[in-house]
Design an enzyme around this catalytic site. Structure first.
Site, PDB file in Angstrom:
ATOM      1  N   HIS A  95      65.553 -72.024  26.686  1.00  0.00           N
ATOM      2  CA  HIS A  95      64.664 -71.195  25.863  1.00  0.00           C
ATOM      3  C   HIS A  95      64.495 -69.828  26.531  1.00  0.00           C
ATOM      4  O   HIS A  95      64.475 -69.732  27.750  1.00  0.00           O
ATOM      5  CB  HIS A  95      63.308 -71.891  25.699  1.00  0.00           C
ATOM      6  CG  HIS A  95      62.451 -71.214  24.679  1.00  0.00           C
ATOM      7  ND1 HIS A  95      61.722 -70.094  24.969  1.00  0.00           N
ATOM      8  CD2 HIS A  95      62.239 -71.480  23.361  1.00  0.00           C
ATOM      9  CE1 HIS A  95      61.090 -69.698  23.868  1.00  0.00           C
ATOM     10  NE2 HIS A  95      61.388 -70.525  22.887  1.00  0.00           N
ATOM     11  N   GLU A 165      67.749 -67.758  18.522  1.00  0.00           N
ATOM     12  CA  GLU A 165      66.411 -67.171  18.559  1.00  0.00           C
ATOM     13  C   GLU A 165      66.488 -65.738  19.062  1.00  0.00           C
ATOM     14  O   GLU A 165      66.552 -65.506  20.273  1.00  0.00           O
ATOM     15  CB  GLU A 165      65.499 -67.986  19.493  1.00  0.00           C
ATOM     16  CG  GLU A 165      65.337 -69.438  19.079  1.00  0.00           C
ATOM     17  CD  GLU A 165      64.015 -70.017  19.567  1.00  0.00           C
ATOM     18  OE1 GLU A 165      63.260 -70.505  18.722  1.00  0.00           O
ATOM     19  OE2 GLU A 165      63.736 -69.966  20.779  1.00  0.00           O
TER      20      GLU A 165
HETATM   21  P1  PGA Z   1      57.573 -68.817  17.426  1.00  0.00           P
HETATM   22  O1  PGA Z   1      58.425 -69.476  18.629  1.00  0.00           O
HETATM   23  O2  PGA Z   1      57.870 -69.651  16.205  1.00  0.00           O
HETATM   24  O3  PGA Z   1      56.144 -68.908  17.862  1.00  0.00           O
HETATM   25  O4  PGA Z   1      58.060 -67.414  17.276  1.00  0.00           O
HETATM   26  C1  PGA Z   1      59.709 -69.965  18.423  1.00  0.00           C
HETATM   27  C2  PGA Z   1      60.276 -70.440  19.729  1.00  0.00           C
HETATM   28  O5  PGA Z   1      60.025 -69.793  20.751  1.00  0.00           O
HETATM   29  O6  PGA Z   1      60.988 -71.455  19.796  1.00  0.00           O
END
Ligand code: PGA
Length: 249
Positions: A95, A165
């Site tokens: 992540h 992401e």
């Molecule tokens: P968020 O986080 O939906 O709060 O933007 C997503 C993530 O970090 O996996």
């Protein structure tokens, strides 16, 4: 190619074990008839209690990190086998918060991913560019590096889930547009086809993550390349998560 959608909550460092149990108890009836895979990735210490609470439901359990060694002198770390014993099936790896705050690199992402696969866990590997990288036209270069280094040595790429992401969209309320997310995920799949094989690339489930919520999930999920979501903030609210898993309604 049929890819079963997967909606996963990433609770991050939120919810004590008892709060986590209360959240999944509220979630159970809300997600019971979902047509997708439903996963909650919870803090490690919540795993035993949440594992018990979701027994018999369609909610699957995920962790947020895993060490690459099987066992040994790694104070504070948790191995894949320790997770497995509690019925954990998924684990988030790499992540952006771990890359940013905890020294995670493509190499450690790779080692964790291989260890998770060897233990029979499904890694949810996060990749994505920063705002500066996007604005300077480096998105593809960054993704190429994360794919080449992070996925090195994986025999069957279809066994992992990828979460795309864009870092600038995480927790900022700034979502990528449906088209932007679809286009970049399409690029990731093209790269996977090149590096691995077209058939395997067609089987890999690729999620979008970054400010996905009850309002925008439907539009994102309607895009052909997007196979799911990794949801942070909105996964902490049962009604919102309940709406997101019903993106197909
Ligand atoms: P968020 O986080 O939906 O709060 O933007 C997503 C993530 O970090 O996996």
């Amino acid at each position: 190619m049929e890819r079963r959608p997967i909606i996963a909550g990433n609770w991050k460092m939120n919810n004590t074990a008892s709060e986590g149990v209360a959240l999944v108890e509220a979630l159970k009836p809300l997600v019971a008839d979902a047509n997708c895979e439903v996963v909650v990735c919870v803090p490690a210490i919540d795993i035993p209690a949440v594992s018990k609470a979701i027994a018999g439901s369609n909610i699957k359990l995920g962790a947020q990190n895993v060490h690459f060694a099987e066992k040994g002198a790694y104070t504070g770390e948790i191995s894949a086998n320790m997770l497995k014993e509690y019925g954990v099936e998924y684990v988030i790896i790499g992540h952006s918060e771990r890359r940013q705050y905890f020294g995670e690199t493509d190499e450690t992402v790779n080692r964790r991913t291989l260890a998770a696969l060897a233990a029979g866990l499904t890694p949810i590997v996060c990749i994505g560019e920063s705002l500066e990288e996007r604005e300077t036209g480096k998105t593809e270069e960054v993704l190429d590096r994360q794919i080449l280094e992070g996925f090195k040595g994986i025999d069957d790429i279809s066994k992992i889930v990828i979460a795309y992401e864009p870092i600038w969209a995480i927790g900022t309320g700034k979502t990528a547009t449906d088209e932007q997310a679809n286009e970049t995920i399409g690029y990731i799949r093209k790269k996977l086809a090149e590096v691995f094989c077209p058939v395997c690339a067609g089987k890999v489930r690729i999620q979008y993550g970054g400010s996905m919520n009850a309002k925008n999930a439907k539009g994102l999920m309607a895009q052909p390349e997007i196979d799911g979501g990794l949801i942070g903030g909105a996964s902490l609210k049962a009604p919102d998560f309940g709406v997101i898993v019903h993106f197909d309604r």
